[in-house]
Design a protein around this motif. Structure first.
Motif, PDB file in Angstrom:
ATOM      1  N   GLU A  53       0.826  -1.214   0.000  1.00 54.86           N
ATOM      2  CA  GLU A  53       0.000   0.000   0.000  1.00 54.86           C
ATOM      3  C   GLU A  53       0.853   1.255   0.000  1.00 54.86           C
ATOM      4  N   LYS A  54       2.174   1.072  -0.169  1.00 55.78           N
ATOM      5  CA  LYS A  54       3.055   2.225  -0.022  1.00 55.78           C
ATOM      6  C   LYS A  54       3.673   2.694  -1.339  1.00 55.78           C
ATOM      7  N   ALA A  55       4.046   1.726  -2.176  1.00 54.58           N
ATOM      8  CA  ALA A  55       4.810   2.119  -3.367  1.00 54.58           C
ATOM      9  C   ALA A  55       4.317   1.435  -4.636  1.00 54.58           C
ATOM     10  N   GLY A  91      11.752   3.795  -7.569  1.00 50.89           N
ATOM     11  CA  GLY A  91      12.893   4.172  -8.406  1.00 50.89           C
ATOM     12  C   GLY A  91      13.763   3.012  -8.814  1.00 50.89           C
ATOM     13  N   ALA A  92      14.792   3.352  -9.575  1.00 53.71           N
ATOM     14  CA  ALA A  92      15.807   2.349  -9.895  1.00 53.71           C
ATOM     15  C   ALA A  92      16.497   1.982  -8.585  1.00 53.71           C
ATOM     16  N   ASP A  93      17.038   0.770  -8.511  1.00 56.83           N
ATOM     17  CA  ASP A  93      17.685   0.319  -7.277  1.00 56.83           C
ATOM     18  C   ASP A  93      19.025   1.044  -7.105  1.00 56.83           C
ATOM     19  N   ILE A  94      19.042   1.994  -6.173  1.00 54.70           N
ATOM     20  CA  ILE A  94      20.209   2.874  -6.016  1.00 54.70           C
ATOM     21  C   ILE A  94      21.464   2.065  -5.644  1.00 54.70           C
ATOM     22  N   GLY A 132       1.007   4.282  -4.946  1.00 55.30           N
ATOM     23  CA  GLY A 132       1.848   4.841  -3.872  1.00 55.30           C
ATOM     24  C   GLY A 132       2.976   5.621  -4.511  1.00 55.30           C
ATOM     25  N   PHE A 133       4.177   5.562  -3.904  1.00 55.08           N
ATOM     26  CA  PHE A 133       5.308   6.303  -4.481  1.00 55.08           C
ATOM     27  C   PHE A 133       5.608   5.825  -5.906  1.00 55.08           C
ATOM     28  N   ALA A 134       5.701   6.767  -6.837  1.00 57.14           N
ATOM     29  CA  ALA A 134       6.214   6.460  -8.183  1.00 57.14           C
ATOM     30  C   ALA A 134       7.324   7.472  -8.404  1.00 57.14           C
ATOM     31  N   LEU A 135       8.536   7.054  -8.098  1.00 61.65           N
ATOM     32  CA  LEU A 135       9.675   7.974  -8.113  1.00 61.65           C
ATOM     33  C   LEU A 135      10.725   7.487  -9.109  1.00 61.65           C
ATOM     34  N   GLY A 136      11.435   8.415  -9.698  1.00 58.24           N
ATOM     35  CA  GLY A 136      12.520   8.043 -10.606  1.00 58.24           C
ATOM     36  C   GLY A 136      12.048   7.035 -11.635  1.00 58.24           C
ATOM     37  N   GLY A 137      12.745   5.898 -11.702  1.00 55.03           N
ATOM     38  CA  GLY A 137      12.389   4.847 -12.655  1.00 55.03           C
ATOM     39  C   GLY A 137      10.941   4.386 -12.509  1.00 55.03           C
ATOM     40  N   PRO A 158      13.403  12.338  -8.612  1.00 53.79           N
ATOM     41  CA  PRO A 158      14.353  12.915  -7.649  1.00 53.79           C
ATOM     42  C   PRO A 158      15.826  12.715  -7.997  1.00 53.79           C
ATOM     43  N   GLU A 159      16.110  12.322  -9.242  1.00 52.07           N
ATOM     44  CA  GLU A 159      17.483  11.931  -9.600  1.00 52.07           C
ATOM     45  C   GLU A 159      18.536  12.988  -9.298  1.00 52.07           C
ATOM     46  N   VAL A 160      18.228  14.287  -9.546  1.00 49.32           N
ATOM     47  CA  VAL A 160      19.291  15.286  -9.337  1.00 49.32           C
ATOM     48  C   VAL A 160      19.686  15.387  -7.857  1.00 49.32           C
ATOM     49  N   SER A 161      18.814  14.896  -6.967  1.00 47.36           N
ATOM     50  CA  SER A 161      19.191  14.885  -5.544  1.00 47.36           C
ATOM     51  C   SER A 161      20.251  13.811  -5.273  1.00 47.36           C
ATOM     52  N   LEU A 162      20.448  12.924  -6.271  1.00 45.21           N
ATOM     53  CA  LEU A 162      21.480  11.875  -6.153  1.00 45.21           C
ATOM     54  C   LEU A 162      22.676  12.197  -7.048  1.00 45.21           C
ATOM     55  N   GLY A 163      22.619  13.346  -7.706  1.00 43.39           N
ATOM     56  CA  GLY A 163      23.733  13.717  -8.591  1.00 43.39           C
ATOM     57  C   GLY A 163      23.658  13.089  -9.961  1.00 43.39           C
TER      58      GLY A 163
HETATM   59  N1  COA Z   1      16.626   1.848  -4.392  1.00 41.55           N
HETATM   60  C1  COA Z   1      16.992   0.938  -3.474  1.00 41.55           C
HETATM   61  N2  COA Z   1      16.353   0.777  -2.302  1.00 41.55           N
HETATM   62  C2  COA Z   1      15.305   1.576  -2.060  1.00 41.55           C
HETATM   63  C3  COA Z   1      14.862   2.551  -2.963  1.00 41.55           C
HETATM   64  C4  COA Z   1      15.571   2.669  -4.185  1.00 41.55           C
HETATM   65  N3  COA Z   1      15.219   3.544  -5.145  1.00 41.55           N
HETATM   66  N4  COA Z   1      13.817   3.214  -2.438  1.00 41.55           N
HETATM   67  C5  COA Z   1      13.595   2.652  -1.243  1.00 41.55           C
HETATM   68  N5  COA Z   1      14.486   1.673  -0.995  1.00 41.55           N
HETATM   69  C6  COA Z   1      14.602   0.815   0.182  1.00 41.55           C
HETATM   70  C7  COA Z   1      15.238   1.561   1.360  1.00 41.55           C
HETATM   71  O1  COA Z   1      16.627   1.562   1.241  1.00 41.55           O
HETATM   72  C8  COA Z   1      14.737   0.743   2.515  1.00 41.55           C
HETATM   73  O2  COA Z   1      15.488  -0.465   2.584  1.00 41.55           O
HETATM   74  P1  COA Z   1      16.073  -1.004   4.007  1.00 41.55           P
HETATM   75  O3  COA Z   1      14.821  -1.226   4.834  1.00 41.55           O
HETATM   76  O4  COA Z   1      16.770  -2.249   3.634  1.00 41.55           O
HETATM   77  O5  COA Z   1      16.913   0.097   4.539  1.00 41.55           O
HETATM   78  C9  COA Z   1      13.316   0.349   2.075  1.00 41.55           C
HETATM   79  O6  COA Z   1      13.316   0.472   0.658  1.00 41.55           O
HETATM   80  C10 COA Z   1      12.250   1.232   2.643  1.00 41.55           C
HETATM   81  O7  COA Z   1      12.541   2.584   2.306  1.00 41.55           O
HETATM   82  P2  COA Z   1      12.643   3.767   3.374  1.00 41.55           P
HETATM   83  O8  COA Z   1      13.505   4.833   2.784  1.00 41.55           O
HETATM   84  O9  COA Z   1      13.011   3.244   4.707  1.00 41.55           O
HETATM   85  O10 COA Z   1      11.106   4.241   3.423  1.00 41.55           O
HETATM   86  P3  COA Z   1      10.569   5.690   3.824  1.00 41.55           P
HETATM   87  O11 COA Z   1       9.091   5.547   3.962  1.00 41.55           O
HETATM   88  O12 COA Z   1      11.347   6.263   4.946  1.00 41.55           O
HETATM   89  O13 COA Z   1      10.860   6.609   2.527  1.00 41.55           O
HETATM   90  C11 COA Z   1      10.969   7.113   0.173  1.00 41.55           C
HETATM   91  C12 COA Z   1      10.228   6.354   1.305  1.00 41.55           C
HETATM   92  C13 COA Z   1      10.337   6.651  -1.159  1.00 41.55           C
HETATM   93  C14 COA Z   1      10.753   8.623   0.347  1.00 41.55           C
HETATM   94  C15 COA Z   1      12.472   6.783   0.212  1.00 41.55           C
HETATM   95  O14 COA Z   1      12.613   5.374   0.244  1.00 41.55           O
HETATM   96  C16 COA Z   1      13.251   7.298  -0.965  1.00 41.55           C
HETATM   97  O15 COA Z   1      13.538   8.494  -1.048  1.00 41.55           O
HETATM   98  N6  COA Z   1      13.678   6.388  -1.889  1.00 41.55           N
HETATM   99  C17 COA Z   1      14.527   6.723  -2.987  1.00 41.55           C
HETATM  100  C18 COA Z   1      13.762   7.462  -4.049  1.00 41.55           C
HETATM  101  C19 COA Z   1      14.651   7.845  -5.190  1.00 41.55           C
HETATM  102  O16 COA Z   1      15.537   8.683  -5.069  1.00 41.55           O
HETATM  103  N7  COA Z   1      14.416   7.229  -6.365  1.00 41.55           N
HETATM  104  C20 COA Z   1      15.140   7.546  -7.556  1.00 41.55           C
HETATM  105  C21 COA Z   1      16.201   6.581  -7.785  1.00 41.55           C
HETATM  106  S1  COA Z   1      17.096   6.979  -9.255  1.00 41.55           S
END
Ligand code: COA
Length: 260
Positions: A59-61, A65-68, A107-112, A134-139
């Motif tokens: 129910e959250k996402a 995004g892509a796996d950072i 739920g969250f639809a971020l980046g990828g 949010p990619e530019v926040s990661l450089g």
């Molecule tokens: N890549 C890899 N792992 C990710 C991820 C991503 N894009 N987004 C979330 N996760 C993982 C977290 O690392 C965490 O893993 P862990 O429990 O092993 O530490 C788990 O998913 C839960 O995420 P968490 O950050 O604890 O949840 P939150 O509710 O505090 O925050 C977000 C939710 C979506 C705001 C936050 O996870 C986030 O900013 N994610 C990255 C988004 C992003 O920059 N995407 C673009 C990538 S190019």
């Protein structure tokens, strides 16, 4: 086929593909992208599948995004390869399927994740959805088509602001921007996607495939969209569905399309 990171279920003409890595908020790693490619390909080749719905588990996402973790130590060459392979295998692939693809953003639809939703033919969202690039926040910058598809959908200024701020917009703003077609409560999201899917299914799937091709041509550099429309329009006249659709209308009965 057995998948580790996704679920795929075909029922009543609709294949629902669910990204299923809830502990990582359904982040797209390489193997998930490969599995998605296979699931979309299989659904598109299945004559019984008339509509594909893509969504995220939990129910959250939808997809956070892509796996950072997977690209954190990449160099220039690896980075370019990651984007090129991902675009070919999943994002361009989905956009160019002849089977309609609906993204149900739960739920969250971020980046990828947003890039995947934007590759679908249209999007629906639940009220809890949050969308952003949010990619530019990661450089880095969006690499799975986001810099191209976001401005196509919301306009250049809004896309610039979303990408530069790396911020998230809520479902209502996404609706106002035209990024999603409708917003409903989470419990109503899949029923809405299925209801629209059933409406689509009543029509000729061959004609729909050709319409997707013609509409997509509007957004491809160096392609004459009007020319593609003329060609696809003409091809419809050689299909069984065209005979059936026009005959049924003239006989005042419901068309029974074979998708041929
Ligand atoms: N890549 C890899 N792992 C990710 C991820 C991503 N894009 N987004 C979330 N996760 C993982 C977290 O690392 C965490 O893993 P862990 O429990 O092993 O530490 C788990 O998913 C839960 O995420 P968490 O950050 O604890 O949840 P939150 O509710 O505090 O925050 C977000 C939710 C979506 C705001 C936050 O996870 C986030 O900013 N994610 C990255 C988004 C992003 O920059 N995407 C673009 C990538 S190019």
């Amino acid at each position: 086929m057995n998948y580790e990171n996704i679920l795929s279920k075909a029922e009543n003409g609709i294949t629902t593909i669910t990204i299923n890595r809830p502990s990582k908020l359904n982040a797209l790693n390489k193997s998930t992208i490969n599995e998605l490619h296979n699931a979309f390909k299989t659904a598109d080749e299945d004559a019984a599948t008339k509509v594909i719905i893509i969504t995220g588990s939990g129910e959250k996402a939808f997809v956070a995004g892509a796996d950072i973790g997977e690209f954190a130590d990449f160099n220039v060459e690896n980075g370019a390869k990651l984007a090129a392979e991902g675009q070919e295998l999943l994002f361009d692939f989905v956009e160019n399927l002849s089977t309609p693809v609906i993204a149900a953003i739960n739920g969250f639809a971020l980046g990828g994740g947003l890039e995947l939703a934007m590759s679908a033919h249209f999007r629906l969202a639940s009220t809890n959805a949050r969308m952003g690039l949010p990619e530019v926040s990661l450089g880095v910058i969006p690499g799975y088509g986001g810099t191209q598809r976001l401005p196509q959908l919301v306009g250049k200024g809004r896309a610039m602001e979303m990408v530069m701020t790396a911020g998230m917009i809520d479902a209502d703003k996404a609706l106002k921007y035209g990024l999603v077609n409708d917003v409903v409560n989470l419990a109503d999201l899949m029923p809405l996607a299925e209801k629209i899917g059933s409406k689509i299914m009543r029509n000729s799937s061959v004609a729909i495939g050709k319409a997707i091709k013609a509409i997509n041509a509007n957004f491809k550099d160096g392609v004459d969209g009007f020319g593609v429309e003329i060609e696809q329009f003409g091809e419809c006249f050689g299909t069984e569905d065209f005979r059936e659709g026009t005959t049924a209308f003239l006989e005042k009965r419901k068309a029974e399309f074979l998708g041929k």
